[in-house]
Write an enzyme that holds these catalytic residues in place. Structure first.
Site, short mmCIF file in Angstrom:
data_model
loop_
_atom_site.label_atom_id
_atom_site.label_comp_id
_atom_site.label_asym_id
_atom_site.label_seq_id
_atom_site.Cartn_x
_atom_site.Cartn_y
_atom_site.Cartn_z
N THR A 30 -5.15 -104.38 3.58
CA THR A 30 -4.69 -104.68 4.98
C THR A 30 -3.64 -104.22 5.28
OG1 THR A 30 -5.36 -107.01 4.38
CG2 THR A 30 -3.81 -106.95 5.74
N TYR A 44 -8.81 -109.37 11.28
CA TYR A 44 -8.65 -107.84 11.48
C TYR A 44 -9.52 -107.06 10.31
CZ TYR A 44 -6.47 -108.74 7.07
OH TYR A 44 -6.34 -109.04 5.65
N SER A 76 -10.12 -103.69 -0.39
CA SER A 76 -10.26 -103.89 -1.99
C SER A 76 -11.24 -104.83 -2.76
CB SER A 76 -8.53 -104.11 -2.46
OG SER A 76 -8.34 -105.51 -2.51
N THR A 109 -4.59 -106.44 -1.35
CA THR A 109 -4.15 -107.39 -2.15
C THR A 109 -5.23 -108.13 -3.03
OG1 THR A 109 -4.44 -109.30 -0.37
CG2 THR A 109 -2.23 -108.16 -0.48
N ASP A 110 -6.47 -108.18 -2.72
CA ASP A 110 -7.54 -108.84 -3.13
C ASP A 110 -7.93 -108.53 -4.59
OD1 ASP A 110 -7.41 -110.69 -1.19
OD2 ASP A 110 -9.41 -109.97 -0.05
N LYS A 180 -2.43 -112.62 -7.97
CA LYS A 180 -2.56 -113.18 -6.30
C LYS A 180 -2.80 -114.80 -6.57
CE LYS A 180 -4.31 -112.41 -1.89
NZ LYS A 180 -5.16 -112.00 -0.84
N GLU A 303 -12.99 -120.89 -35.73
CA GLU A 303 -14.32 -121.15 -35.49
C GLU A 303 -14.80 -121.17 -34.11
OE1 GLU A 303 -11.82 -124.50 -36.14
OE2 GLU A 303 -12.30 -123.19 -37.72
C1 SIN Z 1 -8.14 -106.26 1.03
O1 SIN Z 1 -7.78 -106.54 -0.26
O2 SIN Z 1 -8.29 -104.85 1.10
C2 SIN Z 1 -8.01 -106.91 1.87
C3 SIN Z 1 -7.07 -108.12 1.96
C4 SIN Z 1 -5.56 -107.78 1.85
O3 SIN Z 1 -5.18 -106.56 1.53
O4 SIN Z 1 -4.81 -108.41 1.76
#
Ligand code: SIN
Length: 334
Positions: A30, A44, A76, A109-110, A180, A303
């Protein structure tokens, strides 16, 4: 912004003048995303701008000695082993350069916490490798990417920084601890089971804790020794109300090398799920038990199925992947 150097291809350039070189590797996300409407923070497309374009939007970066390289350009959620392999090798190559003080990686971020953990375990770098990202696209009215990227460069030049870190929303997290924790908020990451390492305030790093000590680097040899298609297949299954082990048996029928189970609470498993996992174990599949809780370890017991310790299910999957990859390549024990 001065562009006076190209070393590895058309996407790599050096900027400005300052002491200590930082290499910025772009992978998409992003932070490099664009929307048609500036007021749209969610509708987006990720990974539209090159890393070079991201720097142009941050005038203070003209004072730093920077070099850029576009290693990938993806959302990602679609991160894959081939990109991880390429990224690890490029990070390793830049870290070996005496003129490079540290690295920054722009990422979505993902799956950022997975890439961060992967790089930490493969390279355990002495120099800082700072991942950063954004929750809002580069076209947003109030974008978070430029400040995060500026902070990441500041952190990459801090002599006290080392290892794989995340600079995000004014905070510094280790690859081991970061997760996250929010789907939408700008402050989306936390060190859930330990301290965040530092705050970044107006260009100053205020250190709060030492980075956790991890095992030795696995190294890149095992990554390159076999083709990506031959990397072990590790899947994640979960305990939940009514979980009966059918997903495990379906995976066994397909062929799987390892399973991480996200158990309930302290790694507890329904009778049916545990039975299926023990069948998998008897069939030679490595099975590790983690928790679907947001924080805390799974305590081990003789166990029970083996515990993944305090690793989240996705990080336990990476640890098991690297363990099996290492064994498969016949490398010595680490
Ligand atoms: C991604 O992970 O590429 C899209 C979402 C983000 O970066 O927040």
């Amino acid at each position: 912004m001065q562009k006076n150097y190209t070393s590895h291809g058309p996407d790599e350039q050096t900027h400005g003048v300052a002491s200590g070189r930082v290499v910025i590797l772009g992978t998409g996300g992003t932070i490099a995303g664009t929307a048609e409407d500036a007021s749209d923070n969610v509708g987006y497309r990720a990974a539209q701008l090159g890393v070079e374009q991201l720097l142009v939007a941050i005038p203070p970066l003209a004072n730093y000695l920077l070099e850029t390289e576009q290693v990938a350009q993806l959302d990602s959620k679609d991160m894959d082993f081939a990109t991880w392999q390429r990224l690890a090798l490029r990070v390793e190559a830049h870290l070996a350069r005496p003129d490079v003080a540290g690295l920054v990686i722009t990422h979505g971020t993902d799956t950022l916490e997975e890439t961060a953990y992967f790089l930490q375990r493969v390279l355990a770098p002495k120099k800082p490798v700072v991942l950063t990202a954004a929750m809002r696209p580069a076209t947003a009215l109030q974008k978070d990417g430029p400040q995060n990227l500026l902070d990441a460069v500041t952190l990459a030049l801090d002599p006290r920084a080392s290892g794989v870190l995340l600079a995000f929303a004014g905070q510094v997290h280790s690859a081991e601890q970061v997760r996250k924790i929010h789907s939408y908020k700008v402050d989306a990451f936390a060190s859930v089971d330990g301290a965040r390492l530092a705050c970044i305030e107006e260009g100053q790093i205020r250190w709060l804790a030492a980075a956790p000590v991890t095992g030795d680097a696995v190294g890149t040899k095992a990554l390159s020794a076999s083709s990506i298609d031959a990397w072990p297949r590790i899947e994640i299954v979960m305990n939940y109300v009514g979980a009966n082990g059918s997903a495990v048996r379906a995976l066994l029928a397909q062929g799987v090398d390892g399973l991480v189970v996200a158990g309930t609470g302290n790694g507890s498993l329904s009778v049916g799920l545990e039975a299926a996992l023990r069948e998998a174990q008897s069939a030679g599949v490595s099975v590790w038990r983690s928790t679907r809780c947001d924080a805390g370890p799974v305590t081990s017991s003789t166990e029970a199925l083996p515990s993944a310790g305090a690793l989240s299910p996705v990080k336990a999957r990476i640890e098991l992947l690297l363990t099996l990859l290492w064994q498969k390549c016949g490398a010595q024990s680490r």
